[in-house]
Design a protein around this motif. Structure first.
Motif, PDB file in Angstrom:
ATOM      1  N   ALA A 128       0.769  -1.419  -0.136  1.00  0.00           N
ATOM      2  CA  ALA A 128      -0.040  -0.048   0.152  1.00  0.00           C
ATOM      3  C   ALA A 128       1.128   1.211  -0.013  1.00  0.00           C
ATOM      4  O   ALA A 128       0.651   2.167  -0.644  1.00  0.00           O
ATOM      5  N   GLU A 129       1.928   1.187   0.628  1.00  0.00           N
ATOM      6  CA  GLU A 129       2.760   2.376   0.831  1.00  0.00           C
ATOM      7  C   GLU A 129       3.598   2.769  -0.496  1.00  0.00           C
ATOM      8  O   GLU A 129       3.517   3.770  -1.074  1.00  0.00           O
ATOM      9  N   ASP A 130       4.038   1.544  -1.048  1.00  0.00           N
ATOM     10  CA  ASP A 130       4.531   1.523  -2.518  1.00  0.00           C
ATOM     11  C   ASP A 130       3.760   2.151  -3.508  1.00  0.00           C
ATOM     12  O   ASP A 130       3.928   2.930  -4.209  1.00  0.00           O
ATOM     13  N   LEU A 131       2.321   1.764  -3.583  1.00  0.00           N
ATOM     14  CA  LEU A 131       1.441   2.180  -4.330  1.00  0.00           C
ATOM     15  C   LEU A 131       1.069   3.805  -4.073  1.00  0.00           C
ATOM     16  O   LEU A 131       1.010   4.444  -5.219  1.00  0.00           O
ATOM     17  N   HIS A 132       1.128   4.045  -2.892  1.00  0.00           N
ATOM     18  CA  HIS A 132       0.772   5.288  -2.726  1.00  0.00           C
ATOM     19  C   HIS A 132       1.944   6.319  -3.064  1.00  0.00           C
ATOM     20  O   HIS A 132       1.635   7.405  -3.602  1.00  0.00           O
TER      21      HIS A 132
ATOM     22  N   LEU B  13       1.200   9.207 -10.874  1.00  0.00           N
ATOM     23  CA  LEU B  13       0.138   9.508 -11.797  1.00  0.00           C
ATOM     24  C   LEU B  13      -0.298  10.843 -11.449  1.00  0.00           C
ATOM     25  O   LEU B  13      -1.067  11.608 -12.232  1.00  0.00           O
ATOM     26  N   SER B  14      -0.026  11.388 -10.150  1.00  0.00           N
ATOM     27  CA  SER B  14      -0.177  12.834  -9.848  1.00  0.00           C
ATOM     28  C   SER B  14       0.678  13.722 -10.951  1.00  0.00           C
ATOM     29  O   SER B  14       0.065  14.753 -11.234  1.00  0.00           O
ATOM     30  N   VAL B  15       1.906  13.448 -10.934  1.00  0.00           N
ATOM     31  CA  VAL B  15       2.655  14.254 -12.071  1.00  0.00           C
ATOM     32  C   VAL B  15       2.127  14.137 -13.597  1.00  0.00           C
ATOM     33  O   VAL B  15       1.835  15.158 -14.292  1.00  0.00           O
ATOM     34  N   LEU B  16       1.702  12.931 -13.764  1.00  0.00           N
ATOM     35  CA  LEU B  16       0.992  12.912 -15.395  1.00  0.00           C
ATOM     36  C   LEU B  16      -0.189  13.660 -15.293  1.00  0.00           C
ATOM     37  O   LEU B  16      -0.340  14.161 -16.474  1.00  0.00           O
ATOM     38  N   LYS B  17      -0.906  13.626 -14.432  1.00  0.00           N
ATOM     39  CA  LYS B  17      -2.234  14.484 -14.361  1.00  0.00           C
ATOM     40  C   LYS B  17      -1.841  16.020 -14.370  1.00  0.00           C
ATOM     41  O   LYS B  17      -2.405  16.875 -15.265  1.00  0.00           O
ATOM     42  N   LEU B  18      -0.720  16.414 -13.669  1.00  0.00           N
ATOM     43  CA  LEU B  18      -0.300  17.932 -13.724  1.00  0.00           C
ATOM     44  C   LEU B  18       0.253  18.074 -15.165  1.00  0.00           C
ATOM     45  O   LEU B  18       0.100  19.203 -15.631  1.00  0.00           O
ATOM     46  N   ASN B  19       0.975  17.195 -15.931  1.00  0.00           N
ATOM     47  CA  ASN B  19       1.525  17.294 -17.201  1.00  0.00           C
ATOM     48  C   ASN B  19       0.128  17.664 -18.276  1.00  0.00           C
ATOM     49  O   ASN B  19       0.537  18.194 -19.069  1.00  0.00           O
ATOM     50  N   LEU B  20      -0.841  16.699 -17.859  1.00  0.00           N
ATOM     51  CA  LEU B  20      -1.842  16.908 -18.893  1.00  0.00           C
ATOM     52  C   LEU B  20      -2.536  18.040 -18.858  1.00  0.00           C
ATOM     53  O   LEU B  20      -3.101  18.824 -19.603  1.00  0.00           O
ATOM     54  N   ASN B  21      -2.626  18.597 -17.553  1.00  0.00           N
ATOM     55  CA  ASN B  21      -3.192  19.966 -17.386  1.00  0.00           C
ATOM     56  C   ASN B  21      -2.292  21.153 -17.947  1.00  0.00           C
ATOM     57  O   ASN B  21      -3.080  22.165 -18.565  1.00  0.00           O
ATOM     58  N   GLN B  22      -1.024  21.027 -17.930  1.00  0.00           N
ATOM     59  CA  GLN B  22      -0.315  21.943 -18.617  1.00  0.00           C
ATOM     60  C   GLN B  22      -0.422  21.873 -20.132  1.00  0.00           C
ATOM     61  O   GLN B  22      -0.014  23.016 -21.033  1.00  0.00           O
ATOM     62  N   LEU B  23      -0.677  20.734 -20.631  1.00  0.00           N
ATOM     63  CA  LEU B  23      -0.665  20.760 -22.166  1.00  0.00           C
ATOM     64  C   LEU B  23      -1.809  21.229 -22.752  1.00  0.00           C
ATOM     65  O   LEU B  23      -2.066  21.613 -23.939  1.00  0.00           O
ATOM     66  N   GLN B  24      -2.732  21.438 -22.186  1.00  0.00           N
ATOM     67  CA  GLN B  24      -4.450  21.809 -22.305  1.00  0.00           C
ATOM     68  C   GLN B  24      -4.237  23.159 -23.232  1.00  0.00           C
ATOM     69  O   GLN B  24      -4.697  23.327 -24.201  1.00  0.00           O
ATOM     70  N   PRO B  25      -3.623  24.161 -22.718  1.00  0.00           N
ATOM     71  CA  PRO B  25      -3.632  25.464 -23.246  1.00  0.00           C
ATOM     72  C   PRO B  25      -2.832  25.504 -24.682  1.00  0.00           C
ATOM     73  O   PRO B  25      -2.849  26.241 -25.379  1.00  0.00           O
ATOM     74  N   LEU B  26      -1.771  24.237 -24.832  1.00  0.00           N
ATOM     75  CA  LEU B  26      -0.918  24.394 -25.915  1.00  0.00           C
ATOM     76  C   LEU B  26      -1.546  23.579 -26.950  1.00  0.00           C
ATOM     77  O   LEU B  26      -0.965  23.736 -28.190  1.00  0.00           O
ATOM     78  N   LEU B  27      -2.748  23.002 -26.836  1.00  0.00           N
ATOM     79  CA  LEU B  27      -3.335  22.206 -27.920  1.00  0.00           C
ATOM     80  C   LEU B  27      -4.182  23.078 -28.891  1.00  0.00           C
ATOM     81  O   LEU B  27      -4.631  24.028 -28.643  1.00  0.00           O
ATOM     82  N   LYS B  28      -4.042  22.546 -30.223  1.00  0.00           N
ATOM     83  CA  LYS B  28      -4.878  23.451 -31.170  1.00  0.00           C
ATOM     84  C   LYS B  28      -6.189  22.839 -31.089  1.00  0.00           C
ATOM     85  O   LYS B  28      -6.530  21.704 -30.699  1.00  0.00           O
ATOM     86  N   THR B  29      -7.179  23.448 -31.616  1.00  0.00           N
ATOM     87  CA  THR B  29      -8.636  23.442 -31.591  1.00  0.00           C
ATOM     88  C   THR B  29      -9.026  22.859 -32.964  1.00  0.00           C
ATOM     89  O   THR B  29      -8.466  23.221 -34.000  1.00  0.00           O
ATOM     90  N   GLY B  30     -10.243  22.214 -33.108  1.00  0.00           N
ATOM     91  CA  GLY B  30     -10.912  21.725 -34.119  1.00  0.00           C
ATOM     92  C   GLY B  30     -10.397  20.456 -35.012  1.00  0.00           C
ATOM     93  O   GLY B  30     -10.703  19.851 -35.729  1.00  0.00           O
ATOM     94  N   HIS B  31      -9.481  19.590 -34.113  1.00  0.00           N
ATOM     95  CA  HIS B  31      -9.110  18.199 -34.474  1.00  0.00           C
ATOM     96  C   HIS B  31      -9.458  17.303 -33.115  1.00  0.00           C
ATOM     97  O   HIS B  31      -8.753  16.249 -33.089  1.00  0.00           O
ATOM     98  N   ASN B  32     -10.349  17.627 -32.484  1.00  0.00           N
ATOM     99  CA  ASN B  32     -10.702  16.805 -31.244  1.00  0.00           C
ATOM    100  C   ASN B  32      -9.579  16.715 -30.163  1.00  0.00           C
ATOM    101  O   ASN B  32      -9.642  15.687 -29.233  1.00  0.00           O
ATOM    102  N   GLU B  33      -8.624  17.549 -30.246  1.00  0.00           N
ATOM    103  CA  GLU B  33      -7.350  17.224 -29.387  1.00  0.00           C
ATOM    104  C   GLU B  33      -7.916  17.611 -27.890  1.00  0.00           C
ATOM    105  O   GLU B  33      -7.493  16.906 -26.860  1.00  0.00           O
ATOM    106  N   GLN B  34      -8.789  18.748 -27.690  1.00  0.00           N
ATOM    107  CA  GLN B  34      -9.099  18.925 -26.302  1.00  0.00           C
ATOM    108  C   GLN B  34     -10.063  17.682 -25.689  1.00  0.00           C
ATOM    109  O   GLN B  34      -9.837  17.490 -24.385  1.00  0.00           O
ATOM    110  N   GLU B  35     -10.902  17.329 -26.724  1.00  0.00           N
ATOM    111  CA  GLU B  35     -11.783  16.179 -26.254  1.00  0.00           C
ATOM    112  C   GLU B  35     -10.969  14.963 -25.848  1.00  0.00           C
ATOM    113  O   GLU B  35     -11.118  14.345 -24.564  1.00  0.00           O
ATOM    114  N   GLN B  36     -10.024  14.493 -26.752  1.00  0.00           N
ATOM    115  CA  GLN B  36      -8.885  13.448 -26.399  1.00  0.00           C
ATOM    116  C   GLN B  36      -8.287  13.795 -25.090  1.00  0.00           C
ATOM    117  O   GLN B  36      -8.070  12.657 -24.303  1.00  0.00           O
TER     118      GLN B  36
END
Length: 265
Positions: A66-70, A77-100
């Motif tokens: 449990a400690e290893d998982l946490h 996974l928290s770092v991954l989520k943070l990176n995804l949030n930072q990518l959002q304003p950089l994506l172009k619109t019109g090709h479903n990137e935001q939805e993906q």
């Protein structure tokens, strides 16, 4: 001394010897039985000590995982989520990137939630920090986030301290009961009720399922490899508790757990 007197005396001596032999045999048998009982008690104590050692080893391993998982997977996974949030304003619109990207973020959130549930199930941190009642309440909240079945929790408001080993074993028993309900009962609702007096702890787990849990428990008792039921019975033996299974008032099954002298000394 005539012949009749000799016969009487001889008969008396023989009867006395016979009685002595019977008394000695009975006394010896009593000693053998007492010795066997002592050996049986020692064997039961040894078996219980081995069982306690096995369960303690399992809990230590669960805590480590449990400690290893946490600490490791959860942090990544928290770092991954943070990176995804930072990518959002950089994506172009019109090709479903935001939805993906949103779908990916939602999927990441789901993984994090599942990870927390697994970690909490392996090692309930709330049990150490807040006690048994709060830990069971937290467990029910986690179950409800999984949306598999609605689990309601109710306690009587008493906060008598539960001895650490007994609290952990009761928590695991409730977990196992919920697992059995999910596997066999086809229930949509489970009610866990916590009641305590200074001398007796009582926890009731009631589901609204198909009532097949009682039948599955009877079948499990006949199987040598039924670990779930054996774990429940073994943990109850360790803490001196009992469990009773009853059919529900309208449907489903009621399991009543009872533990005496449960408080921290």
């Amino acid at each position: 001394m005539n012949t009749s007197e000799i016969i009487i005396i001889g008969t008396a001596v023989m009867l006395t010897l016979g009685i002595l032999v019977v008394v000695l045999v009975i006394f010896q048998q009593k000693e053998v039985i007492q010795h066997k009982l002592v050996l049986r008690d020692k064997d039961l104590i040894l078996q219980q000590e081995r069982l306690v050692a096995i369960l303690q080893g399992q809990e230590l391993e669960r805590k480590r995982i449990a400690e290893d998982l946490h600490d490791e997977v959860g942090a990544q996974l928290s770092v991954l989520k943070l990176n995804l949030n930072q990518l959002q304003p950089l994506l172009k619109t019109g090709h479903n990137e935001q939805e993906q990207l949103k779908e990916t973020k939602d999927f990441t959130d789901t993984i994090i939630q599942q990870l927390r549930f697994i970690s909490q199930s392996l090692h309930p941190q709330a049990l150490e920090n807040l006690g048994l009642s709060q830990a069971l309440d937290s467990f029910c909240n986690l179950m409800n986030k999984n949306k598999t079945v609605l689990v309601d929790y109710k306690d009587d408001g008493n906060q008598y301290p539960v001895e650490k080993e007994k609290a952990l074993n009761v928590y695991r028993i409730v977990q196992e009961l919920i697992n059995n309900i999910l596997k066999h009962a086809q229930a949509t609702h489970v009610q866990i009720t916590y009641n305590s007096t200074p001398s007796v702890l009582s926890i009731t787990v009631e589901d609204n399922g198909n009532g097949q849990l009682l039948q599955s428990l009877d079948i499990s008792r006949k199987k040598t490899g039924s670990l779930g039921l054996k774990n429940i019975e073994s943990r109850l033996n360790i803490i001196g508790g009992t469990i009773r299974y009853l059919p529900g008032s309208t449907s489903g099954t009621i399991a009543e757990i009872r533990v005496e002298n449960y408080q921290t000394a």
